[in-house]
Design a protein around this motif. Structure first.
Motif, PDB file in Angstrom:
ATOM      1  N   UNK A  59       0.830  -1.203   0.000  1.00 31.49           N
ATOM      2  CA  UNK A  59       0.000   0.000   0.000  1.00 31.49           C
ATOM      3  C   UNK A  59       0.863   1.251   0.000  1.00 31.49           C
ATOM      4  N   UNK A  60       0.413   2.253  -0.721  1.00 32.99           N
ATOM      5  CA  UNK A  60       1.098   3.545  -0.707  1.00 32.99           C
ATOM      6  C   UNK A  60       0.740   4.294   0.571  1.00 32.99           C
ATOM      7  N   UNK A  61       1.486   5.374   0.849  1.00 29.56           N
ATOM      8  CA  UNK A  61       1.152   6.186   2.019  1.00 29.56           C
ATOM      9  C   UNK A  61      -0.241   6.793   1.868  1.00 29.56           C
ATOM     10  N   UNK A  62      -0.589   7.181   0.645  1.00 28.65           N
ATOM     11  CA  UNK A  62      -1.920   7.730   0.412  1.00 28.65           C
ATOM     12  C   UNK A  62      -2.992   6.697   0.750  1.00 28.65           C
ATOM     13  N   UNK A  63      -2.758   5.443   0.390  1.00 26.33           N
ATOM     14  CA  UNK A  63      -3.709   4.381   0.721  1.00 26.33           C
ATOM     15  C   UNK A  63      -3.799   4.179   2.236  1.00 26.33           C
ATOM     16  N   UNK A  64      -2.667   4.240   2.893  1.00 24.25           N
ATOM     17  CA  UNK A  64      -2.661   4.041   4.350  1.00 24.25           C
ATOM     18  C   UNK A  64      -3.409   5.169   5.048  1.00 24.25           C
ATOM     19  N   UNK A  65      -3.206   6.394   4.578  1.00 21.98           N
ATOM     20  CA  UNK A  65      -3.887   7.529   5.202  1.00 21.98           C
ATOM     21  C   UNK A  65      -5.379   7.496   4.891  1.00 21.98           C
ATOM     22  N   UNK A  66      -5.730   7.091   3.687  1.00 19.14           N
ATOM     23  CA  UNK A  66      -7.149   6.947   3.334  1.00 19.14           C
ATOM     24  C   UNK A  66      -7.816   5.892   4.217  1.00 19.14           C
ATOM     25  N   UNK A  67      -7.106   4.791   4.454  1.00 21.22           N
ATOM     26  CA  UNK A  67      -7.661   3.716   5.274  1.00 21.22           C
ATOM     27  C   UNK A  67      -7.756   4.142   6.736  1.00 21.22           C
ATOM     28  N   UNK A  68      -6.766   4.879   7.230  1.00 24.77           N
ATOM     29  CA  UNK A  68      -6.815   5.387   8.607  1.00 24.77           C
ATOM     30  C   UNK A  68      -7.982   6.358   8.777  1.00 24.77           C
ATOM     31  N   UNK A  69      -8.270   7.137   7.733  1.00 30.46           N
ATOM     32  CA  UNK A  69      -9.414   8.053   7.765  1.00 30.46           C
ATOM     33  C   UNK A  69     -10.718   7.267   7.825  1.00 30.46           C
ATOM     34  N   UNK A  70     -10.800   6.200   7.029  1.00 30.56           N
ATOM     35  CA  UNK A  70     -11.991   5.346   7.049  1.00 30.56           C
ATOM     36  C   UNK A  70     -12.151   4.667   8.402  1.00 30.56           C
ATOM     37  N   UNK A  71     -11.032   4.325   9.029  1.00 34.64           N
ATOM     38  CA  UNK A  71     -11.045   3.717  10.354  1.00 34.64           C
ATOM     39  C   UNK A  71     -11.689   4.661  11.363  1.00 34.64           C
ATOM     40  N   UNK A  72     -11.310   5.934  11.334  1.00 31.48           N
ATOM     41  CA  UNK A  72     -11.911   6.920  12.232  1.00 31.48           C
ATOM     42  C   UNK A  72     -13.394   7.094  11.928  1.00 31.48           C
ATOM     43  N   UNK A  73     -13.755   7.140  10.640  1.00 32.31           N
ATOM     44  CA  UNK A  73     -15.156   7.288  10.262  1.00 32.31           C
ATOM     45  C   UNK A  73     -15.987   6.116  10.773  1.00 32.31           C
ATOM     46  N   UNK A  74     -15.452   4.910  10.671  1.00 31.02           N
ATOM     47  CA  UNK A  74     -16.163   3.729  11.162  1.00 31.02           C
ATOM     48  C   UNK A  74     -16.310   3.779  12.667  1.00 31.02           C
ATOM     49  N   UNK A  75     -15.265   4.289  13.331  1.00 29.87           N
ATOM     50  CA  UNK A  75     -15.318   4.459  14.781  1.00 29.87           C
ATOM     51  C   UNK A  75     -16.458   5.390  15.180  1.00 29.87           C
ATOM     52  N   UNK A  76     -16.633   6.472  14.423  1.00 25.28           N
ATOM     53  CA  UNK A  76     -17.710   7.422  14.718  1.00 25.28           C
ATOM     54  C   UNK A  76     -19.077   6.761  14.550  1.00 25.28           C
TER      55      UNK A  76
END
Length: 367
Positions: free
Chosen positions: A339-356
């Motif tokens: 995964x690229x850094x952009x993919x990792x940051x996109x996935x981390x963002x989705x992780x926070x959204x799912x947490x919400x």
């Protein structure tokens, strides 16, 4: 002989007068000190119906310090009748102070001498932001009843441990071990008091944990006060370094208001951005980096398979769980997926959204 006795009496009288004078002077000094002491200024607090307080906060994002001045009015019973916003000020953390503070949140990098110096240094920073606030708000030290500081959390330990108690050596069974949990916020209150000459209230998290609480979040009281509604239940969600939610039933009935840490907010994203940009950027402004990447289902499932999400509220967490070490594990898993850094940051963002989303579902069940 008579002359000597007379001289002795005269000396005795002079000594007595001197003692009285010194004693009187001492009392005057003590009274002057007492009138200006923090205890003296707080002594009449409960009898007042209007109070100006300054709150100082630096959260788990480690982006800076915020200070806000409010006027709190109470009724004849001492209950809060009105909260009026007056003004605010902030100071961003420099790269240099972040480099000092962030390693304190990791057992692998924390050093006790740095911890001590940082504790006193943050006292200077807190005093400085209050002075900035006083200037923009037109307040003097005599206008402010108290400064309330949360402190900078460097370690939060809500999980109970059994540790040697005071009866360990003597063999007293019920005191051989003691159940302990704890939390540590730095930022020396004594420094703030000396710099400002204003009473300082502090150790709010520690006080809550000493009373068997989680120590975090501390938002439910003010959330209920500011956002409570007689007809509708409401949920207040904060997204900081660590997210937290407050569920406020209609009314609100204070006993039914509850809050909990929902999990990582921007903490993981920020750490990834700093690694991608070699410290040039501290966060993903407007989600621009995440927008260039794709969410990895495999990585997201890995992140969501986290024991914290299986815990029921009340619960709390922090950087000691979701800090640099957690991101190291994320990167190790992501490397297997190329995964690229952009993919990792996109996935981390989705992780926070799912947490919400999960926190809203949990909170709605309590309304």
């Amino acid at each position: 002989m008579q002359d000597q006795q007379g001289q002795n009496k005269q000396h005795d009288l002079q000594d007595q007068e001197g003692t009285k004078e010194a004693s009187g002077s001492g009392r005057k000094v003590a009274e002057a000190v007492s009138k200006n002491s923090s205890l003296a200024r707080l002594a009449g607090y409960a009898t007042q119906q209007s109070h100006i307080l300054v709150g100082v906060m630096s959260g788990t994002s480690f982006d800076g310090i915020d200070a806000v001045a409010v006027r709190i009015s109470t009724d004849e019973n001492g209950d809060i009748a009105k909260v009026e916003y007056l003004n605010n000020a902030s100071i961003p953390y420099s790269k240099e102070i972040k480099a000092l503070l962030l390693p304190l949140c990791d057992v692998a990098t924390s050093k006790i001498d740095d911890l001590v110096y940082a504790h006193f240094l943050l006292g200077e920073w807190y005093a400085s932001v209050v002075q900035k606030l006083m200037k923009v708000a037109g307040l003097t030290d005599q206008d402010i009843d108290a400064v309330c500081i949360h402190g900078q959390t460097v370690w939060h330990a809500p999980t109970w441990r059994q540790l040697p108690g005071p009866g360990f050596e003597s063999g007293i069974a019920d005191k051989a071990t003691v159940s302990v949990h704890g939390t540590l916020q730095i930022g020396c209150a004594a420094v703030v008091k000396e710099r400002l000459g204003i009473p300082v209230l502090y150790d709010f998290r520690a006080a809550d944990m000493a009373a068997q609480g989680e120590g975090a979040p501390l938002a439910p009281i003010v959330d209920s006060l500011l956002f409570g509604d007689r007809e509708r239940g409401r949920i207040v969600q904060n997204i900081g370094g660590i997210g937290n939610a407050t569920a406020i039933p209609a009314g609100p009935d204070e006993d039914s208001v509850f809050a909990f840490d929902t999990g990582p907010g921007n903490m993981i994203m920020d750490e990834l951005v700093k690694r991608l940009t070699h410290g040039e950027q501290q966060y993903d402004a407007d989600g621009a980096i995440a927008a260039r990447g794709r969410v990895s289902t495999q990585l997201l499932d890995y992140l969501l398979d986290d024991p914290y999400f299986r815990l029921e509220p009340p619960k709390s967490t922090g950087r000691e769980v979701y800090g640099a070490a957690f991101v190291d594990k994320l990167e190790q898993f992501a490397s297997k997926q190329s995964l690229s850094y952009e993919d990792k940051i996109a996935t981390a963002t989705a992780f926070t959204a799912d947490m919400l989303k999960r926190s809203l579902l949990v909170s709605c069940k309590r309304l």
